[in-house]
Design a protein around this motif. Structure first.
Motif, mmCIF file in Angstrom:
data_model
loop_
_atom_site.group_PDB
_atom_site.id
_atom_site.type_symbol
_atom_site.label_atom_id
_atom_site.label_comp_id
_atom_site.label_asym_id
_atom_site.label_seq_id
_atom_site.Cartn_x
_atom_site.Cartn_y
_atom_site.Cartn_z
ATOM 1 N N TYR A 55 0.838 -1.205 0.000
ATOM 2 C CA TYR A 55 0.000 0.000 0.000
ATOM 3 C C TYR A 55 0.878 1.264 0.000
ATOM 4 O O TYR A 55 0.611 2.215 -0.729
ATOM 5 C CB TYR A 55 -0.949 0.000 1.203
ATOM 6 C CG TYR A 55 -1.804 1.253 1.279
ATOM 7 C CD1 TYR A 55 -2.874 1.447 0.410
ATOM 8 C CD2 TYR A 55 -1.507 2.256 2.196
ATOM 9 C CE1 TYR A 55 -3.648 2.603 0.445
ATOM 10 C CE2 TYR A 55 -2.269 3.416 2.246
ATOM 11 C CZ TYR A 55 -3.344 3.586 1.370
ATOM 12 O OH TYR A 55 -4.087 4.741 1.404
ATOM 13 N N LEU B 87 -6.979 3.169 2.927
ATOM 14 C CA LEU B 87 -7.193 1.749 3.229
ATOM 15 C C LEU B 87 -8.586 1.496 3.791
ATOM 16 O O LEU B 87 -9.130 0.407 3.643
ATOM 17 C CB LEU B 87 -6.133 1.256 4.232
ATOM 18 C CG LEU B 87 -4.800 0.804 3.628
ATOM 19 C CD1 LEU B 87 -3.841 0.374 4.721
ATOM 20 C CD2 LEU B 87 -4.984 -0.326 2.624
ATOM 21 N N TYR C 261 -6.835 -6.664 1.377
ATOM 22 C CA TYR C 261 -7.757 -5.522 1.291
ATOM 23 C C TYR C 261 -8.527 -5.652 -0.027
ATOM 24 O O TYR C 261 -7.939 -5.557 -1.099
ATOM 25 C CB TYR C 261 -6.983 -4.209 1.317
ATOM 26 C CG TYR C 261 -6.232 -3.991 2.619
ATOM 27 C CD1 TYR C 261 -6.864 -3.416 3.715
ATOM 28 C CD2 TYR C 261 -4.897 -4.375 2.754
ATOM 29 C CE1 TYR C 261 -6.190 -3.225 4.911
ATOM 30 C CE2 TYR C 261 -4.218 -4.188 3.946
ATOM 31 C CZ TYR C 261 -4.863 -3.613 5.022
ATOM 32 O OH TYR C 261 -4.189 -3.434 6.207
#
Length: 236
Positions: A123, A140, A175
């Protein structure tokens, strides 16, 4: 002066220090030059394409102090990456993933038992890429978070399941966004449909990383129908 007593042990190209393993880094002039040459060739063949280089350091270069790195193998992966970038055509867009990851090194950005960065590490790489390219990023919190504990990676099996790693397994965190489909070509050359994020709760401890795209495939296509702009990216 400056002597470092190594706490851990080396097994082949890996270094085991308590509950964490690292892959040794050796600088290679030949590898650096051939990589730069490849990207320069692609850029000159396709002058209208934006060619981007993002060299991702491994945990050895980011998490271990320089003295320990020097004692074991090469040190200064940031300098090596900068040197590699300096050999590239000025039109090639270079991304400094090293600084982005280093600024978060107290966080869980690399697995302890495996050679990959975690998805948190990825990320931060994505954020740096977007910042450099002038794109906005999604937080996120926009994604559905799924945790898959009890993951053992490549280092664990290569080192023949050391007890210190066995007691500290990794956790795979995924995610998932609104888009979760892909088309991929399997090993027999057939086109298949699949999910980008898959449920890893029933996967074997050594396979849990396969929750991402069902492992490695020769070719994968992802179509983001909801994208605000019709743009394409090819990731090698």
């Amino acid at each position: 002066e400056g002597n470092v007593a190594l706490q851990g042990e080396t097994v082949g190209s890996l270094y085991l220090d308590g509950k964490e393993a690292y892959e040794l880094y050796y600088f290679s002039e030949k590898a650096v030059r051939s990589h730069a040459s490849l990207l320069n060739t692609v850029q000159s063949m396709y002058p209208n394409l934006t060619v981007t280089a993002m060299v991702v350091p491994n945990s050895f270069g980011v998490l271990l102090d320089e003295k320990t790195q020097e004692k074991l193998a090469s040190s200064g992966m940031d300098k090596a990456i900068s040197y590699l970038y300096s050999l590239m055509d000025k039109r090639v867009h270079t991304i400094d993933a090293f600084s982005a990851l280093s600024s978060h090194k107290k966080e869980y950005i690399y697995f302890r038992t495996d050679h990959h960065w975690t998805q948190l590490g990825a990320y931060y790489g994505y954020q740096e890429y977007c910042k450099s390219m002038g794109y906005s990023t999604k937080p996120l919190s926009d994604y559905q978070k799924m945790d898959f504990p009890e993951f053992y990676g490549t280092f664990y099996f290569f080192m023949n399941r050391p007890e210190s790693l066995k007691g500290h397994p990794d956790q795979v965190t995924a995610y998932q966004g609104s888009m979760n489909t892909m088309q991929y070509t399997d090993s027999k050359g057939n086109l298949q449909e699949g999910k980008l994020i898959n449920d890893a709760s029933q996967m074997l401890p050594g396979n849990k990383y396969n929750c991402f795209m069902l492992g490695d495939h020769g070719y994968v296509e992802i179509h983001n129908e909801g994208a605000p702009r019709k743009k394409s990216i090819l990731v090698l």
